[in-house]
Each structure stands twice: as structure tokens, then as C-alpha cells.
Write a protein that holds these residues in place. Structure first.
Motif, short mmCIF file in Angstrom:
data_model
loop_
_atom_site.label_atom_id
_atom_site.label_comp_id
_atom_site.label_asym_id
_atom_site.label_seq_id
_atom_site.Cartn_x
_atom_site.Cartn_y
_atom_site.Cartn_z
N VAL A 235 -1.43 -2.69 -2.90
CA VAL A 235 -0.62 -1.60 -3.55
C VAL A 235 -1.74 -0.92 -5.01
CG1 VAL A 235 1.34 -0.91 -5.20
CG2 VAL A 235 1.51 -2.55 -3.30
N MET A 236 -1.78 0.48 -4.83
CA MET A 236 -2.55 0.92 -5.91
C MET A 236 -1.61 1.47 -7.02
SD MET A 236 -5.42 3.25 -4.11
CE MET A 236 -6.30 2.57 -2.58
N THR B 59 1.97 3.75 -6.72
CA THR B 59 3.07 3.50 -7.46
C THR B 59 2.67 3.63 -9.21
OG1 THR B 59 3.89 1.86 -5.88
CG2 THR B 59 4.54 1.77 -8.12
N GLU B 60 3.47 4.69 -9.68
CA GLU B 60 3.03 4.92 -10.98
C GLU B 60 4.28 4.59 -11.85
OE1 GLU B 60 1.63 8.81 -13.89
OE2 GLU B 60 1.56 8.83 -11.49
N SER B 61 4.02 4.16 -13.04
CA SER B 61 5.40 3.53 -13.78
C SER B 61 4.80 3.04 -15.21
CB SER B 61 5.73 2.37 -13.28
OG SER B 61 6.82 1.88 -13.95
N THR B 62 5.64 3.03 -16.23
CA THR B 62 5.37 2.28 -17.47
C THR B 62 5.37 0.92 -17.01
OG1 THR B 62 7.79 2.19 -17.87
CG2 THR B 62 6.91 4.10 -18.63
N GLY C 109 1.01 -12.40 10.90
CA GLY C 109 1.07 -11.62 9.71
C GLY C 109 -0.03 -10.37 9.93
N ILE C 110 0.36 -9.30 9.07
CA ILE C 110 -0.37 -8.22 9.23
C ILE C 110 -0.88 -7.85 7.85
CG2 ILE C 110 0.33 -7.27 11.27
CD1 ILE C 110 1.66 -4.99 9.16
N HIS C 111 -2.18 -7.41 7.54
CA HIS C 111 -2.60 -6.73 6.59
C HIS C 111 -2.44 -5.25 6.59
CE1 HIS C 111 -4.24 -10.34 4.28
NE2 HIS C 111 -4.37 -10.49 5.44
N VAL C 112 -1.64 -4.53 5.92
CA VAL C 112 -1.45 -3.26 5.93
C VAL C 112 -2.86 -2.51 5.19
CG1 VAL C 112 -0.16 -1.16 5.05
CG2 VAL C 112 1.00 -3.21 5.78
N HIS C 113 -3.08 -1.53 5.62
CA HIS C 113 -4.26 -0.75 5.04
C HIS C 113 -3.86 -0.09 3.62
CE1 HIS C 113 -7.31 2.51 4.48
NE2 HIS C 113 -7.69 1.77 5.07
N PRO C 114 -4.92 0.04 2.69
CA PRO C 114 -4.45 0.20 1.42
C PRO C 114 -3.79 1.86 1.45
CG PRO C 114 -6.73 -0.61 1.16
CD PRO C 114 -6.26 -0.62 2.81
N VAL D 255 3.16 -8.32 -1.86
CA VAL D 255 2.32 -7.09 -2.35
C VAL D 255 1.16 -7.57 -3.01
CG1 VAL D 255 4.28 -5.54 -2.36
CG2 VAL D 255 3.72 -6.86 -4.43
N VAL D 256 -0.09 -6.75 -2.75
CA VAL D 256 -1.31 -7.30 -3.26
C VAL D 256 -1.73 -6.07 -4.21
CG1 VAL D 256 -3.56 -7.99 -2.87
CG2 VAL D 256 -1.66 -8.35 -1.10
N LEU D 257 -1.88 -6.56 -5.64
CA LEU D 257 -2.09 -5.60 -6.60
C LEU D 257 -3.85 -5.36 -6.57
CD1 LEU D 257 -0.03 -6.66 -9.72
CD2 LEU D 257 0.51 -4.84 -7.72
N TYR D 258 -4.10 -4.18 -6.01
CA TYR D 258 -5.23 -3.66 -5.70
C TYR D 258 -6.22 -3.59 -7.08
CZ TYR D 258 -8.95 -0.53 -3.96
OH TYR D 258 -10.18 -0.12 -3.41
N ASN D 259 -5.73 -3.32 -8.17
CA ASN D 259 -6.33 -3.12 -9.26
C ASN D 259 -6.00 -3.79 -10.39
OD1 ASN D 259 -4.17 -1.41 -9.11
ND2 ASN D 259 -5.18 0.55 -10.03
#
Length: 338
Positions: free
Chosen positions: A218-219, A291-294, A178-183, A313-317
């Protein structure tokens, strides 16, 4: 698509509760970065505190540790987690490896390729008692029963690598799982660079590109009011300016239509102007790379951007505050059940 939480390693007395909260909230797993604390002991505590939670290093620095030591550690974590551990490895950068760890850094890409193969040779040795790896950087050919972890009742751990440029992506497709994509790796970058280069590397290994996990941080900017989203947007702006200051990542900005972003950030960085660094990240940058959303729309937004592209997907924050953490967990559950 799985949804994980990214965290820096915590004091060991705190990690058990974090692991239990993560599992209860509905996330698939925890991903531990490596900073001043190492990720492996955190993963060990989490494996005991929250059985069933998937765990990974994202990423552990490879070169300061011998491949055998890394393999043995991953082997024990795979056993402790019931086969739910992924070993994520990265090169870090020359300054850290040479000046902080006191290790060599020459030809980091080929060195990491050899490292991954050496780790997998150790996994084979733990099952068979025969260790044989001869590469350009690592040669391993001696093991005895008392120095082997021995077989475990779980598959070999998956080995993932952090990859940004085309050569590293092809290498990952050839030898990694697998690969870890850059933020900063937004969906356009994944489609333009990650998938074609992975496919080229996979062709050498005789596998399918579907066999390679794509793990994407994912930010997110989430909120039901303008005020809430505005606050989140400024935090993301600062994070992007930090990652965007590295020259090796300049091409990611450039190809997304933001030429010269890294040069502008570095000019402010050299002057010690951290606010100026963040100001180099425009709202247009953020719209492309975050990614911006309600809250109600976040699951759909993440699926729309990363579904069919990312395995995880890894939630950054997500760990910003407890209330938001629980809400992110609800989103993770909705994505997992789609």
C-alpha cells in the motif's frame, strides 16, 4: 488484518536494530524485497534480533537458485523464527534473469509453478527422508541424511508467489499459500482480478479461498497539513510512474479508467524524461491507487479499502523517516486490535 513494513535488504550490521524498532513500534512483521542485496540473510539476522516478529521475502527471485537451495534456506529461517517465516517467490523479468543472473527464463509462469511444487517436495523430504519431484522443469529424487536439514519443530514455511495476470493468479490459488499483489494493485483490481482467479485456482486444489493469504503493498499519503500531504503525494507519483512503465501492467491502469497511461509513461522514459514520467501520473491516478489520509484517519482508511480483502497490508513507504515510522506503527497497532 496484519500490517507489515516493506524494506529493501540493508547491511547486516543495521538490520537487527531495524527489526527491533519494527517490533517495538507495533508492526506485525518485516517484508524484505530483493534488489542488489539478497533478502534471506537479512531475515536471518532479524529473526535473532526480534523474536516473535513475522518475516517474509516479498519477493525473492526464484530462478537463479535451485529449488532445493531455496527450500533449505527457507527451512532454516522457519526454524530460526519459531515458525514465523513466509517464503515469497517471483519470476522477475527476462532481462534480469537472463542478462544479470545468467539463467533461463522460458515459460516463466509454468516454470514458477513447477518451482513451488519442487520446494514443497523438499520440505516433505526434510521430514521424511524421501525426495520425489518430477516436473517439466525440475526433477529431484535424491537425498541422504547428511544432506538434509532434517525435521524442525515448526510447520512447513508458507510459500507465496507474486502474481499479476489471470494465469499466475489461478496458478497461485492452485499450488501456493498466498499471493503478493503488485504495488499498483488497488482494491478494484483485487476485486476484479485477484479474487475471482484465485477462487478458480483454489477449486482445483480442494481448498478454500480463505486458505490463501492476500498480501497487498500500500502506497500511503499521510499528513495533518496540506504541505505534508503534498510532499508525500509527489513521492508516490514518482513511484507509480516507475511501476506503471512496465507493459505487462498496462491493463491495471486501463481497467481502472486510465487507458494509455503506460504508453505515455514509456514515451517519456525512452526520452530520458523522468520528470515527464511522473507528470503522467495525475492526481486522479493517485486517488485511485494510493491511500490518502490524516494520521488519525489512516487506520479507518486502510480498513475501509482493504479490510475483508487483504490478509496483510504492507506499508510501502513507512521507513521514510523515524518520526513517521513510529506513527505508522501506532496505526498498525490500531488496525491489529480491530
Amino acid at each position: 488484518m496484519h500490517v507489515d513494513v516493506m524494506t529493501t535488504p540493508q547491511p547486516l550490521q543495521d538490520i537487527g536494530e531495524l527489526a527491533r524498532r519494527t517490533q517495538t513500534a507495533g508492526f506485525s512483521g518485516l517484508l524484505f524485497t530483493e534488489t542488489g542485496r539478497t533478502p534471506y540473510m537479512n531475515a536471518a539476522v532479524a529473526a535473532q534480533a526480534a523474536p516473535g516478529l513475522e518475516l517474509s521475502t516479498g519477493v525473492a527471485v526464484a530462478f537463479p537458485r535451485s529449488p532445493f537451495v531455496t527450500a533449505a534456506t527457507a527451512w532454516e529461517l522457519q526454524e530460526a523464527s519459531g515458525g514465523r517465516f513466509r517464503l515469497g517467490l517471483g519470476t522477475q523479468v527476462r532481462t534480469h534473469v537472463v542478462r544479470r543472473y545468467g539463467m533461463e527464463f522460458e515459460r516463466p509462469g509454468p516454470r514458477l509453478r513447477d518451482y513451488v511444487l519442487a520446494v514443497k517436495a523438499c520440505f516433505h523430504a526434510f521430514r521424511t527422508g524421501k525426495l520425489e519431484h518430477r516436473g517439466d522443469f525440475y526433477s529431484l529424487d535424491f537425498i541422504t541424511p547428511q544432506w538434509s536439514a532434517g525435521p524442525i519443530d515448526a510447520p512447513d514455511p508458507k510459500v507465496d508467489v507474486a502474481a499479476v495476470n489471470p494465469w499466475m493468479l489461478r496458478m497461485a490459488g492452485e499450488v501456493a499459500d498466498g499471493i503478493h499483489v503488485h504495488p499498483l494493485g488497488e482494491p478494484g483490481y483485487i476485486e476484479r482480478h485477484v479474487m475471482p482467479n484465485l477462487a478458480e485456482g483454489v477449486e482445483k486444489s480442494g481448498r478454500s479461498v480463505d486458505d490463501i493469504a492476500v498480501i497487498a503493498p500500500v502506497m500511503t499519503i499521510v499528513g495533518d497539513t496540506d504541505e505534508e500531504r503534498d510532499r508525500e503525494r509527489e513521492l508516490v507519483r514518482t513511484s507509480m510512474s516507475f511501476y506503471g512503465s512496465t507493459p505487462n501492467y498496462a491493463f491495471i491502469w486501463d481497467e481502472a479508467g486510465f487507458e494509455g497511461t503506460t504508453a505515455r509513461i514509456r514515451e517519456k522514459q525512452k526520452a530520458g524524461d523522468f520528470a515527464g514520467m511522473a507528470a503522467c501520473i495525475t492526481d486522479e491516478h493517485i486517488a485511485t491507487f494510493a491511500t490518502e489520509s490524516t494520521w488519525d484517519g489512516l487506520a479507518d482508511a486502510l480498513i475501509s479499502r482493504y479490510g475483508g480483502v487483504a490478509s496483510r497490508v504492507v506499508l510501502y513507504n513507512a521507513l521514510a523517516d523515524p518520526e513517521r515510522f513510529e506513527r505508522y506503527g501506532e496505526v498498525a497497532q490500531r488496525i491489529r486490535t480491530r
